[in-house]
Design an enzyme around this catalytic site. Sequence first.
Site, PDB file in Angstrom:
ATOM      1  CG  ASP A 194       1.885   4.644   5.000  1.00 59.10           C
ATOM      2  OD1 ASP A 194       1.344   3.523   5.098  1.00 59.10           O
ATOM      3  OD2 ASP A 194       3.063   4.873   5.356  1.00 59.10           O
ATOM      4  CG  HIS A 229      -0.169   0.079   2.518  1.00 57.88           C
ATOM      5  ND1 HIS A 229       0.464  -1.001   3.084  1.00 57.88           N
ATOM      6  CD2 HIS A 229       0.080   1.133   3.340  1.00 57.88           C
ATOM      7  CE1 HIS A 229       1.070  -0.626   4.191  1.00 57.88           C
ATOM      8  NE2 HIS A 229       0.861   0.663   4.380  1.00 57.88           N
ATOM      9  NE  ARG A 234       2.543   5.482   9.166  1.00 55.72           N
ATOM     10  CZ  ARG A 234       1.456   4.855   8.699  1.00 55.72           C
ATOM     11  NH1 ARG A 234       1.520   3.592   8.305  1.00 55.72           N
ATOM     12  NH2 ARG A 234       0.298   5.475   8.644  1.00 55.72           N
ATOM     13  CG  HIS A 285       5.183   0.927   2.670  1.00 56.46           C
ATOM     14  ND1 HIS A 285       4.559   2.063   2.227  1.00 56.46           N
ATOM     15  CD2 HIS A 285       4.680   0.678   3.904  1.00 56.46           C
ATOM     16  CE1 HIS A 285       3.715   2.491   3.152  1.00 56.46           C
ATOM     17  NE2 HIS A 285       3.760   1.657   4.183  1.00 56.46           N
TER      18      HIS A 285
HETATM   19  C1  SIN Z   1       3.610   0.652   7.495  1.00 57.21           C
HETATM   20  O1  SIN Z   1       2.941   0.153   6.593  1.00 57.21           O
HETATM   21  O2  SIN Z   1       3.646   1.856   7.677  1.00 57.21           O
HETATM   22  C2  SIN Z   1       4.465  -0.244   8.398  1.00 57.21           C
HETATM   23  C3  SIN Z   1       5.686  -0.687   7.714  1.00 57.21           C
HETATM   24  C4  SIN Z   1       6.519  -1.591   8.566  1.00 57.21           C
HETATM   25  O3  SIN Z   1       6.023  -2.199   9.532  1.00 57.21           O
HETATM   26  O4  SIN Z   1       7.701  -1.748   8.264  1.00 57.21           O
END
Ligand code: SIN
Length: 302
Positions: A125, A123, A293, A278
Amino acid sequence: MSGTTALLTPASASAAARNTFTIRRLDDAPLGAEITGLDLSRPLAEKELARIRSALVEHGVLVFREQRISPEQHIAFSRRFGPLQVHVLNRFHLQHHPEILIVSNVIENGQPIGLVDAGADWHSDLSYMPKPSLGSLLHSQELPAEQGDTQFANMFAAYDSLPADVKQTLEGRRAVHSYVYRYRRLQKLSPWRADLTQQQIDAVPEVDHPVIRIHPESGRKALFVSEGFTSHILGLPQDESDALLKFLHEHSVQAGNVYRHRWRAHDMVFWDNRSTMHYAPITPQHLRRTLYRTTVEGDVPL
Ligand code: SIN
C-alpha cells in the site's frame, strides 16, 4: 507493588492488566501470527504496543480476532503506530473519517460504496508515496460466506531466496512506483474507476525507491517492487525491466511464500507494507464484502 506498576497511572495500570494477550505464529504459513485475548477498543499500555510492533516486524501480518470496535477506535489504535495517510480517492472515505478508506464490492443506489478492486493485483500500500506506508489495518465489516480472502507474500523470504546473480543485478537499483500507472491499468478492468481529476493526479506524482529495501526496524533486506505500482526499473531498457519485474513477481508469489487469510467476523488484520505484498481478487457482487482500512505512514525507504 513492583517498580514498573508504581510508574503507571491507575488508568494505564488497569489497561495493562486487561490486555494480557497471546501471539501465536500461524501454522503452515510463511508469515503471519494470530493475536487473541486483546481488546483494541481500550487504550493499550506502551508495553503492549511495543509487543505488537515487534510482532509485526517479526511476522509481517497480525490477525487480531474478535475486534468489535468503532471507526473512531480503529483510527485511535492505528495512530499509535504513526501518522495516518489519507487516500487520494476521497470518494471512498468513510463519512466524517477521511482516515478510513472503504473497501467494498457493495453497490447502493447504482453506485459503489467503496473501492471494489483495491486489492486486485499484488502490491504494497501507498508504495507510490515518497514515504510509503509502514502498515495497513483492515477491519472486517461485512463478509461473504465464501471467497473474499486476502493473500500476503513474505518479501524478506522473496529476497533471501533469490539467486545470487539476480541479487547482484538488483543491488543499488531503483524502481519507479506510480499510482496513476496502476489506476489506468485497473480502469480498463473496472467500470467503477472514474477518470482521476487533475488535482488527484498532482497529489500522487511518481516516485522511485530502492528495489531492495532495508527494513528500518529489523535491518533485514526485503524486495520492494510490485505488480501493482512498479512501472519500471531505472537504468534498464523497458523490455529488460519488464522481464526482470515479471521474474521477481512470479518468484515472490510462489505458493510456498504466500499466506491466504480467510476472514472471520470482527477480524482486524495489520500488515507490514515494508516487508509484505498483498492481493485480494474482486469478490463477485452477490457476495457482499466490506472492510475499513487505515494506512500508517512509514519512512523513506533505504
Ligand atoms: C487492499 O489492497 O488494501 C485491499 C485488500 C482486501 O480487499 O482484502
